[in-house]
Design an enzyme around this catalytic site. Sequence first.
Site, PDB file in Angstrom:
ATOM      1  N   CYS A   1     -11.553   2.463  25.344  1.00  0.00           N
ATOM      2  CA  CYS A   1     -10.286   2.664  25.557  1.00  0.00           C
ATOM      3  C   CYS A   1      -9.794   0.898  26.281  1.00  0.00           C
ATOM      4  O   CYS A   1      -8.169   1.032  25.772  1.00  0.00           O
ATOM      5  CB  CYS A   1     -10.067   4.086  26.425  1.00  0.00           C
ATOM      6  SG  CYS A   1     -10.292   5.337  26.132  1.00  0.00           S
TER       7      CYS A   1
ATOM      8  N   HIS B   1      -3.336   1.520  29.330  1.00  0.00           N
ATOM      9  CA  HIS B   1      -3.532   2.338  28.820  1.00  0.00           C
ATOM     10  C   HIS B   1      -2.709   3.884  28.820  1.00  0.00           C
ATOM     11  O   HIS B   1      -2.912   3.742  30.161  1.00  0.00           O
ATOM     12  CB  HIS B   1      -5.406   2.194  28.585  1.00  0.00           C
ATOM     13  CG  HIS B   1      -6.344   3.655  27.423  1.00  0.00           C
ATOM     14  ND1 HIS B   1      -5.831   3.941  26.745  1.00  0.00           N
ATOM     15  CD2 HIS B   1      -7.039   4.574  28.404  1.00  0.00           C
ATOM     16  CE1 HIS B   1      -6.833   4.794  26.649  1.00  0.00           C
ATOM     17  NE2 HIS B   1      -7.311   5.036  27.539  1.00  0.00           N
TER      18      HIS B   1
ATOM     19  N   ASN C   1      -4.710  10.396  23.825  1.00  0.00           N
ATOM     20  CA  ASN C   1      -5.422   9.773  23.964  1.00  0.00           C
ATOM     21  C   ASN C   1      -5.856   9.115  22.814  1.00  0.00           C
ATOM     22  O   ASN C   1      -6.690   9.591  22.034  1.00  0.00           O
ATOM     23  CB  ASN C   1      -6.227   9.932  25.331  1.00  0.00           C
ATOM     24  CG  ASN C   1      -7.363   8.437  25.605  1.00  0.00           C
ATOM     25  OD1 ASN C   1      -7.501   7.400  24.602  1.00  0.00           O
ATOM     26  ND2 ASN C   1      -7.940   8.541  26.493  1.00  0.00           N
TER      27      ASN C   1
HETATM   28  O1  UT7 Z   1      -9.429   7.110  28.353  1.00  0.00           O
HETATM   29  C1  UT7 Z   1     -10.833   6.902  29.230  1.00  0.00           C
HETATM   30  C2  UT7 Z   1     -11.069   8.307  29.303  1.00  0.00           C
HETATM   31  N1  UT7 Z   1     -10.384   9.201  29.970  1.00  0.00           N
HETATM   32  C3  UT7 Z   1     -10.031   9.642  31.004  1.00  0.00           C
HETATM   33  O2  UT7 Z   1      -9.581   8.946  31.561  1.00  0.00           O
HETATM   34  C4  UT7 Z   1      -9.744  11.393  31.778  1.00  0.00           C
HETATM   35  C5  UT7 Z   1     -10.192  11.021  33.292  1.00  0.00           C
HETATM   36  N2  UT7 Z   1     -10.157  12.348  33.560  1.00  0.00           N
HETATM   37  C6  UT7 Z   1      -9.385  13.425  32.922  1.00  0.00           C
HETATM   38  O3  UT7 Z   1      -7.743  12.569  32.769  1.00  0.00           O
HETATM   39  C7  UT7 Z   1      -9.019  14.984  33.897  1.00  0.00           C
HETATM   40  O4  UT7 Z   1      -9.856  14.479  34.793  1.00  0.00           O
HETATM   41  C8  UT7 Z   1      -8.887  16.072  32.685  1.00  0.00           C
HETATM   42  C9  UT7 Z   1      -7.906  16.201  32.036  1.00  0.00           C
HETATM   43  C10 UT7 Z   1      -9.991  15.600  31.792  1.00  0.00           C
HETATM   44  C11 UT7 Z   1      -8.922  17.326  33.448  1.00  0.00           C
HETATM   45  O5  UT7 Z   1      -8.224  17.357  34.449  1.00  0.00           O
HETATM   46  P1  UT7 Z   1      -8.605  17.826  36.644  1.00  0.00           P
HETATM   47  O6  UT7 Z   1      -7.787  17.908  36.839  1.00  0.00           O
HETATM   48  O7  UT7 Z   1      -9.723  16.583  36.734  1.00  0.00           O
HETATM   49  O8  UT7 Z   1      -9.863  18.736  36.089  1.00  0.00           O
HETATM   50  P2  UT7 Z   1     -10.618  19.148  35.708  1.00  0.00           P
HETATM   51  O9  UT7 Z   1     -12.761  18.645  35.694  1.00  0.00           O
HETATM   52  O10 UT7 Z   1     -11.739  19.003  37.752  1.00  0.00           O
HETATM   53  O11 UT7 Z   1     -11.249  20.699  36.367  1.00  0.00           O
HETATM   54  C12 UT7 Z   1      -9.992  21.999  36.802  1.00  0.00           C
HETATM   55  C13 UT7 Z   1     -10.204  22.943  36.519  1.00  0.00           C
HETATM   56  C14 UT7 Z   1     -11.589  23.862  36.408  1.00  0.00           C
HETATM   57  O12 UT7 Z   1     -11.805  25.113  36.008  1.00  0.00           O
HETATM   58  P3  UT7 Z   1     -12.663  24.838  37.488  1.00  0.00           P
HETATM   59  O13 UT7 Z   1     -14.027  24.978  37.324  1.00  0.00           O
HETATM   60  O14 UT7 Z   1     -12.034  24.654  38.514  1.00  0.00           O
HETATM   61  O15 UT7 Z   1     -12.692  26.664  37.479  1.00  0.00           O
HETATM   62  C15 UT7 Z   1     -11.866  23.486  34.597  1.00  0.00           C
HETATM   63  O16 UT7 Z   1     -12.686  24.446  33.651  1.00  0.00           O
HETATM   64  O17 UT7 Z   1      -9.727  23.573  35.028  1.00  0.00           O
HETATM   65  C16 UT7 Z   1     -10.869  23.496  34.146  1.00  0.00           C
HETATM   66  N3  UT7 Z   1      -9.951  22.968  32.350  1.00  0.00           N
HETATM   67  C17 UT7 Z   1      -9.259  23.669  32.430  1.00  0.00           C
HETATM   68  N4  UT7 Z   1      -8.746  24.861  32.167  1.00  0.00           N
HETATM   69  C18 UT7 Z   1      -7.529  24.757  30.744  1.00  0.00           C
HETATM   70  C19 UT7 Z   1     -10.332  21.566  32.054  1.00  0.00           C
HETATM   71  N5  UT7 Z   1     -10.019  21.729  31.224  1.00  0.00           N
HETATM   72  C20 UT7 Z   1      -9.084  22.578  31.217  1.00  0.00           C
HETATM   73  C21 UT7 Z   1      -7.866  23.106  29.905  1.00  0.00           C
HETATM   74  N6  UT7 Z   1      -7.542  24.047  29.786  1.00  0.00           N
HETATM   75  N7  UT7 Z   1      -8.176  22.391  28.973  1.00  0.00           N
END
Ligand code: UT7
Length: 328
Positions: A113, A253, A283
């Site tokens: 990125c 980004h 992204n």
């Molecule tokens: O370009 C550089 C690379 N990437 C990034 O910068 C990405 C950085 N990370 C993020 O943007 C965020 O961490 C995500 C968008 C990937 C995830 O968001 P979050 O608020 O950090 O969610 P989380 O990973 O803490 O997950 C919370 C819950 C989980 O469920 P449980 O374990 O609490 O029951 C996940 O399984 O949300 C669940 N979850 C989803 N639910 C519905 C994860 N992805 C999804 C989804 N739809 N697509």
Amino acid sequence: MPGAKITALGCYAPPGVLTNHDLEKMVETSNEWILERTGILERHIAAPEIATSDLAVEAAREALAQRGIAGTDLDAVIVCTVTPDMLFPSTACLVQDRLGAKGAWGFDLVAACSGFIYGLTTGAHLIMSGTHKKVLVIGADTMSRIIDYTDRGTCVLFGDGAGAMLLEPAEDGEGFIGFLNEIDGSGGDYLKMPAGGSRMPATCESVAGRMHYVKQDGAQVFKYAVRKMYESCRALLDLHGLSPKDVSLLIPHQANRRIITAAAERLGLSCEQIIINIDRYGNTTAATIPLATRDAIDQGRLKKGDLVLFAAVGAGFTVGTNLWRWEY
Ligand code: UT7
């Protein structure tokens, strides 16, 4: 020593669109979750026969046409990508050939990125060395080829796209001001594609194990990205005796709307000072910065003389920031 300025911009997003509602039919997710947690509404996805060099060439041709020059005028082509058409020859070679950039040299730059910012930094220094008059920096990624569309944690985030900026010599005080780039390989495990390289070549087992797809610990990447996006912007501004209020526009980004707003808030930037277009593209890895720059221009938010801060954090970890005076 000459300066370096950006003199043209070309962008391309493939016509196919994958909406949050489409994803609702593919994995256990919802439009509301995606929008609230990431800011994304839709992303562009390339047709199966399209590869990264195809996206790159479209963006490059637009930049060349905008400046009224031919491929033969280019001295170097840098393609920033983590989704090359193949491991070798480089995508830069494929693009150079299709642009008819005879006599140019070039290479692929792998910084995920932060790729486009590392490309701008490298391109600016080629120009400033006095040995290059026209360097084309392209950020292009076909992320849909390395995304696991059964993994809801990653498949909602990424899209395909490309952007190209032409760099040329500048007068004193114009264009490139400075950079602060940093890599931190200790974070490598948090975001990677494990297979397909020399560590884990393609085998039936690696494919069956879905190891040729992006694997991410989203929470770890998120925390690091917010902290480093803020710290690196702040440090670069300090280095040049500038403060956030001097910045006309932060073009960050686009990985997650919450990362951008958290970093911008810590910097004390207003909404008018940041550009966010993740809603329409997701992204696109190395293409987010030129695509966001295009939107800034189209919205009349980027004008000649403006002080622009480009910033990114990505897999590696890689961190990149650049300060430019916008010159057209
Ligand atoms: O370009 C550089 C690379 N990437 C990034 O910068 C990405 C950085 N990370 C993020 O943007 C965020 O961490 C995500 C968008 C990937 C995830 O968001 P979050 O608020 O950090 O969610 P989380 O990973 O803490 O997950 C919370 C819950 C989980 O469920 P449980 O374990 O609490 O029951 C996940 O399984 O949300 C669940 N979850 C989803 N639910 C519905 C994860 N992805 C999804 C989804 N739809 N697509």
